[in-house]
Scaffold this motif. Sequence first.
Motif, mmCIF file in Angstrom:
data_model
loop_
_atom_site.group_PDB
_atom_site.id
_atom_site.type_symbol
_atom_site.label_atom_id
_atom_site.label_comp_id
_atom_site.label_asym_id
_atom_site.label_seq_id
_atom_site.Cartn_x
_atom_site.Cartn_y
_atom_site.Cartn_z
ATOM 1 N N LEU A 150 0.825 -1.210 0.000
ATOM 2 C CA LEU A 150 0.000 0.000 0.000
ATOM 3 C C LEU A 150 0.857 1.256 0.000
ATOM 4 N N GLY A 151 0.551 2.153 -0.912
ATOM 5 C CA GLY A 151 1.194 3.463 -0.951
ATOM 6 C C GLY A 151 0.114 4.490 -1.239
ATOM 7 N N ALA A 152 -0.635 4.832 -0.205
ATOM 8 C CA ALA A 152 -1.816 5.669 -0.391
ATOM 9 C C ALA A 152 -1.689 6.984 0.346
ATOM 10 N N SER A 153 -2.367 7.977 -0.197
ATOM 11 C CA SER A 153 -2.516 9.277 0.438
ATOM 12 C C SER A 153 -1.181 9.886 0.840
ATOM 13 N N GLY A 154 -0.967 10.116 2.158
ATOM 14 C CA GLY A 154 0.283 10.736 2.593
ATOM 15 C C GLY A 154 1.503 9.938 2.189
ATOM 16 N N ALA A 155 1.354 8.612 2.098
ATOM 17 C CA ALA A 155 2.471 7.774 1.656
ATOM 18 C C ALA A 155 2.793 8.032 0.186
ATOM 19 N N TYR A 156 1.743 8.235 -0.631
ATOM 20 C CA TYR A 156 2.011 8.569 -2.029
ATOM 21 C C TYR A 156 2.560 9.984 -2.151
ATOM 22 N N TYR A 157 2.110 10.875 -1.278
ATOM 23 C CA TYR A 157 2.652 12.236 -1.211
ATOM 24 C C TYR A 157 4.177 12.164 -1.120
ATOM 25 N N ILE A 158 4.671 11.324 -0.205
ATOM 26 C CA ILE A 158 6.114 11.157 -0.023
ATOM 27 C C ILE A 158 6.743 10.548 -1.272
ATOM 28 N N ALA A 159 6.120 9.501 -1.804
ATOM 29 C CA ALA A 159 6.678 8.799 -2.959
ATOM 30 C C ALA A 159 6.833 9.709 -4.167
ATOM 31 N N SER A 160 5.920 10.675 -4.314
ATOM 32 C CA SER A 160 5.954 11.546 -5.493
ATOM 33 C C SER A 160 7.189 12.435 -5.531
ATOM 34 N N ALA A 161 7.921 12.531 -4.425
ATOM 35 C CA ALA A 161 9.152 13.330 -4.405
ATOM 36 C C ALA A 161 10.350 12.550 -4.924
ATOM 37 N N ALA A 162 10.204 11.243 -5.113
ATOM 38 C CA ALA A 162 11.319 10.396 -5.539
ATOM 39 C C ALA A 162 11.644 10.591 -7.010
ATOM 40 N N ASP A 163 12.838 10.138 -7.414
ATOM 41 C CA ASP A 163 13.216 10.186 -8.822
ATOM 42 C C ASP A 163 12.296 9.290 -9.648
ATOM 43 N N GLN A 164 12.006 8.114 -9.105
ATOM 44 C CA GLN A 164 11.089 7.197 -9.771
ATOM 45 C C GLN A 164 10.312 6.399 -8.721
ATOM 46 N N ILE A 165 9.125 5.930 -9.130
ATOM 47 C CA ILE A 165 8.286 5.129 -8.247
ATOM 48 C C ILE A 165 8.065 3.760 -8.884
ATOM 49 N N TYR A 166 8.293 2.706 -8.102
ATOM 50 C CA TYR A 166 8.040 1.341 -8.537
ATOM 51 C C TYR A 166 6.957 0.736 -7.642
ATOM 52 N N ALA A 167 6.214 -0.209 -8.177
ATOM 53 C CA ALA A 167 5.169 -0.877 -7.398
ATOM 54 C C ALA A 167 4.939 -2.264 -7.963
ATOM 55 N N ASP A 168 4.305 -3.114 -7.189
ATOM 56 C CA ASP A 168 3.878 -4.414 -7.686
ATOM 57 C C ASP A 168 2.592 -4.217 -8.489
ATOM 58 N N LYS A 169 2.309 -5.134 -9.376
ATOM 59 C CA LYS A 169 1.100 -5.001 -10.200
ATOM 60 C C LYS A 169 -0.181 -4.995 -9.361
ATOM 61 N N ALA A 170 -0.102 -5.597 -8.152
ATOM 62 C CA ALA A 170 -1.281 -5.653 -7.289
ATOM 63 C C ALA A 170 -1.220 -4.661 -6.126
ATOM 64 N N SER A 171 -0.195 -3.833 -6.078
ATOM 65 C CA SER A 171 -0.118 -2.816 -5.023
ATOM 66 C C SER A 171 -1.291 -1.854 -5.135
ATOM 67 N N LEU A 172 -1.660 -1.259 -4.017
ATOM 68 C CA LEU A 172 -2.697 -0.227 -4.018
ATOM 69 C C LEU A 172 -2.017 1.138 -3.945
ATOM 70 N N VAL A 173 -2.318 1.972 -4.927
ATOM 71 C CA VAL A 173 -1.603 3.242 -5.094
ATOM 72 C C VAL A 173 -2.599 4.377 -5.296
ATOM 73 N N GLY A 174 -2.286 5.531 -4.734
ATOM 74 C CA GLY A 174 -3.087 6.724 -4.995
ATOM 75 C C GLY A 174 -3.751 7.283 -3.766
ATOM 76 N N SER A 175 -5.068 7.382 -3.812
ATOM 77 C CA SER A 175 -5.863 7.979 -2.726
ATOM 78 C C SER A 175 -5.419 9.402 -2.450
ATOM 79 N N ILE A 176 -5.361 10.207 -3.503
ATOM 80 C CA ILE A 176 -4.930 11.598 -3.367
ATOM 81 C C ILE A 176 -6.131 12.417 -2.910
#
Length: 326
Positions: A150-176
């Motif tokens: 899971l990389g949702a909401s505030g966690a995705y907020y943090i991830a968006s600062a990275a050079d690149q974002i990777y995830a599994d095909k079944a990961s849950l992403v977003g919730s902005i």
Amino acid sequence: MADEWKASAAVEGDDRSWKLLEKALLASVQEQRRARRWGIFFKLLVVVYLFAGLALLAPLFNLQKGVAGSGSHTALIEVRGMIADQEAASADNIVGSLRAAFEDANTKGVILRINSPGGSPVQSGYIYDEIRRLRVEYPAIKLYAVISDLGASGAYYIASAADQIYADKASLVGSIGVTAAGFGFVGVMEKLGVDRRVYTSGEHKAFLDPFQPPKEEEARFWQGVLETTHRQFIDSVKQGRGERLKVDGHPELFSGLVWSGEQALKLGLVDALGNTSYVAREVIGEKELVDFTVQESSFDRFAKKLGASVAEHLAIWMGFQGPALR
């Protein structure tokens, strides 16, 4: 006459026997009480010595696993659980780990491994800003966010600062999106016949009071606060992701919805599919992982739980908490 004297003597003897028995019983009870008090005292003493020892050893447990001079490596930092003050994924812990990882001369790249539903917008924003600062200060070291479950909401907020974002095909992403929830007890109080009496020195000081009916103007104001925080969130994500986001034709991108990793890839929320080992080995080119995550000792975790404020938890439960990125 003799018979009366004998009867009287027998009664007095019985009284003395009962008094002696009573004294013996009282003495036994007092002795048990003293023994119990001493037992409690020695148990408390053992507990004090135990925690004193743990306190002395705590700095050893708080050391980061990453050690300078350990050879060329990929630095790993975990973002796990709620992003909030005094939690394992607090801004202080994550920022401290990031700085240590970037400052290590043997760090070839940094992976931020994320498994979090989000949390405080303030804590998330602090980490976001520090990631962007460190990327400028250390341009040769790339930072990759890897979302596991899971990389949702505030966690995705943090991830968006990275050079690149990777995830599994079944990961849950977003919730902005932003949320602030609570309860209303007005109807319950009316049924119980309880009156609410609040005295304030400001017209709207008690506007989040769950025991009073909401006012339309205050509801609009609070919605405005949430929308402002949401806009800040969106602006940060756009700044971090840039043209990689497929905003056109996808108005639901910032609606608070969550997608699978496969769907997120098509929306530009992530750059590719992959896990931590893959990124370290194939992208960074250094499969050796060194964990720089700040590790809390058992003593620290216990102390935090022990010192947690009941009033704070009641405030959260009753709806007095601030906005949360979820």
